[in-house]
Design a protein around this motif. Structure first.
Motif, PDB file in Angstrom:
ATOM      1  N   GLU A  88       0.836  -1.204   0.000  1.00  0.00           N
ATOM      2  CA  GLU A  88       0.000   0.000   0.000  1.00  0.00           C
ATOM      3  C   GLU A  88       0.871   1.254   0.000  1.00  0.00           C
ATOM      4  O   GLU A  88       0.656   2.185  -0.771  1.00  0.00           O
ATOM      5  N   ARG A  89       1.896   1.267   0.854  1.00  0.00           N
ATOM      6  CA  ARG A  89       2.793   2.434   0.908  1.00  0.00           C
ATOM      7  C   ARG A  89       3.628   2.562  -0.350  1.00  0.00           C
ATOM      8  O   ARG A  89       4.112   3.642  -0.681  1.00  0.00           O
ATOM      9  N   ALA A  90       3.783   1.442  -1.077  1.00  0.00           N
ATOM     10  CA  ALA A  90       4.565   1.461  -2.319  1.00  0.00           C
ATOM     11  C   ALA A  90       3.694   1.791  -3.530  1.00  0.00           C
ATOM     12  O   ALA A  90       4.142   1.686  -4.667  1.00  0.00           O
ATOM     13  N   SER A  95      -4.998  -5.308  -3.465  1.00  0.00           N
ATOM     14  CA  SER A  95      -4.436  -6.653  -3.558  1.00  0.00           C
ATOM     15  C   SER A  95      -5.572  -7.637  -3.714  1.00  0.00           C
ATOM     16  O   SER A  95      -6.668  -7.432  -3.189  1.00  0.00           O
ATOM     17  N   ALA A  96      -5.302  -8.725  -4.425  1.00  0.00           N
ATOM     18  CA  ALA A  96      -6.320  -9.754  -4.610  1.00  0.00           C
ATOM     19  C   ALA A  96      -5.659 -11.105  -4.830  1.00  0.00           C
ATOM     20  O   ALA A  96      -4.581 -11.195  -5.419  1.00  0.00           O
ATOM     21  N   TYR A  97      -6.341 -12.117  -4.321  1.00  0.00           N
ATOM     22  CA  TYR A  97      -6.005 -13.489  -4.683  1.00  0.00           C
ATOM     23  C   TYR A  97      -6.933 -13.848  -5.825  1.00  0.00           C
ATOM     24  O   TYR A  97      -8.144 -13.597  -5.765  1.00  0.00           O
ATOM     25  N   LEU A 134      -3.147 -17.140  -7.515  1.00  0.00           N
ATOM     26  CA  LEU A 134      -2.297 -16.027  -7.920  1.00  0.00           C
ATOM     27  C   LEU A 134      -2.553 -14.852  -6.992  1.00  0.00           C
ATOM     28  O   LEU A 134      -3.708 -14.486  -6.759  1.00  0.00           O
ATOM     29  N   LEU A 135      -1.490 -14.273  -6.454  1.00  0.00           N
ATOM     30  CA  LEU A 135      -1.599 -13.057  -5.646  1.00  0.00           C
ATOM     31  C   LEU A 135      -1.086 -11.891  -6.480  1.00  0.00           C
ATOM     32  O   LEU A 135       0.025 -11.955  -7.022  1.00  0.00           O
ATOM     33  N   VAL A 166      -8.535  -8.477  -1.281  1.00  0.00           N
ATOM     34  CA  VAL A 166      -7.919  -8.468   0.039  1.00  0.00           C
ATOM     35  C   VAL A 166      -8.232  -7.129   0.702  1.00  0.00           C
ATOM     36  O   VAL A 166      -7.893  -6.080   0.160  1.00  0.00           O
ATOM     37  N   PHE A 167      -8.867  -7.174   1.879  1.00  0.00           N
ATOM     38  CA  PHE A 167      -9.180  -5.949   2.605  1.00  0.00           C
ATOM     39  C   PHE A 167      -8.033  -5.529   3.508  1.00  0.00           C
ATOM     40  O   PHE A 167      -7.801  -4.350   3.736  1.00  0.00           O
TER      41      PHE A 167
END
Length: 176
Positions: A88-90, A95-97, A134-135, A166-167
């Motif tokens: 998040e900081r980058a 994000s999701a699987y 897959l992430l 992804v929360f």
């Protein structure tokens, strides 16, 4: 990882063995003793730990620690060193699987296409209701949509996908 070098100037980070050079799946794994496991724990917590500090913490000489780390690299136990990134900081706040069902026996072909997918972070061939997990990390939902609906759906061997947003996530730190 270690910031020290031996007299010959070698550093265990220099030229890590390529996967084909490391002990492969066909070779039996060399058993790890308590010192090897302690070295792994230390390096997982701090991949930049110096040889001196690793040696002191596991109560062996620097030469012994250096040799053990090199053996762990050569045997493929240690695959490399890297940074743990706060996505998040980058700038990758989404994000999701993603689960994929793929054509039977197409894993190698699909894996090669997933490796170059923007934001792909982890790929696993799994058993169960789907074939691949897959992430991905993307800047936002629009970029995630592009990955799923454009990039993944364009792979002929991909039969179907399911996206799990992804929360919140947390990397687990090694105990010790």
């Amino acid at each position: 990882m270690p910031s020290e070098q031996l007299a010959d100037g070698a550093d265990p980070r220099d030229d890590p063995p390529a996967p084909s050079e490391a002990a492969g799946p066909g070779l039996p794994a060399r058993p790890l003793d308590a010192i090897d496991r302690d070295i792994l724990r230390i390096l997982q917590a701090d991949g930049r730990a110096s040889i001196r500090s690793v040696a002191e913490r596991v109560h062996v000489s620097r030469a012994n620690a250096y040799a053990r780390i090199n053996r762990l690299l050569d045997d493929g136990v240690i695959r490399g060193f890297g940074a743990r990134v706060d996505h998040e900081r980058a700038g990758h706040g989404t994000s999701a699987y993603i689960t994929l069902r793929i054509v039977q026996n197409s894993w190698r072909t699909v894996r090669e296409q997933l490796r170059v997918l923007p934001g792909a972070s982890h790929i696993a061939l799994v058993g169960g209701d789907f074939d691949v997990l897959l992430l991905v990390h993307t800047p936002d939902n629009r970029a995630l949509r592009e990955v799923v609906l454009t990039r993944l759906q364009a792979i002929p061997e991909v039969l179907g996908t399911r996206t799990l947003l992804v929360f919140e996530e947390e990397d687990l730190e090694p105990q010790g």
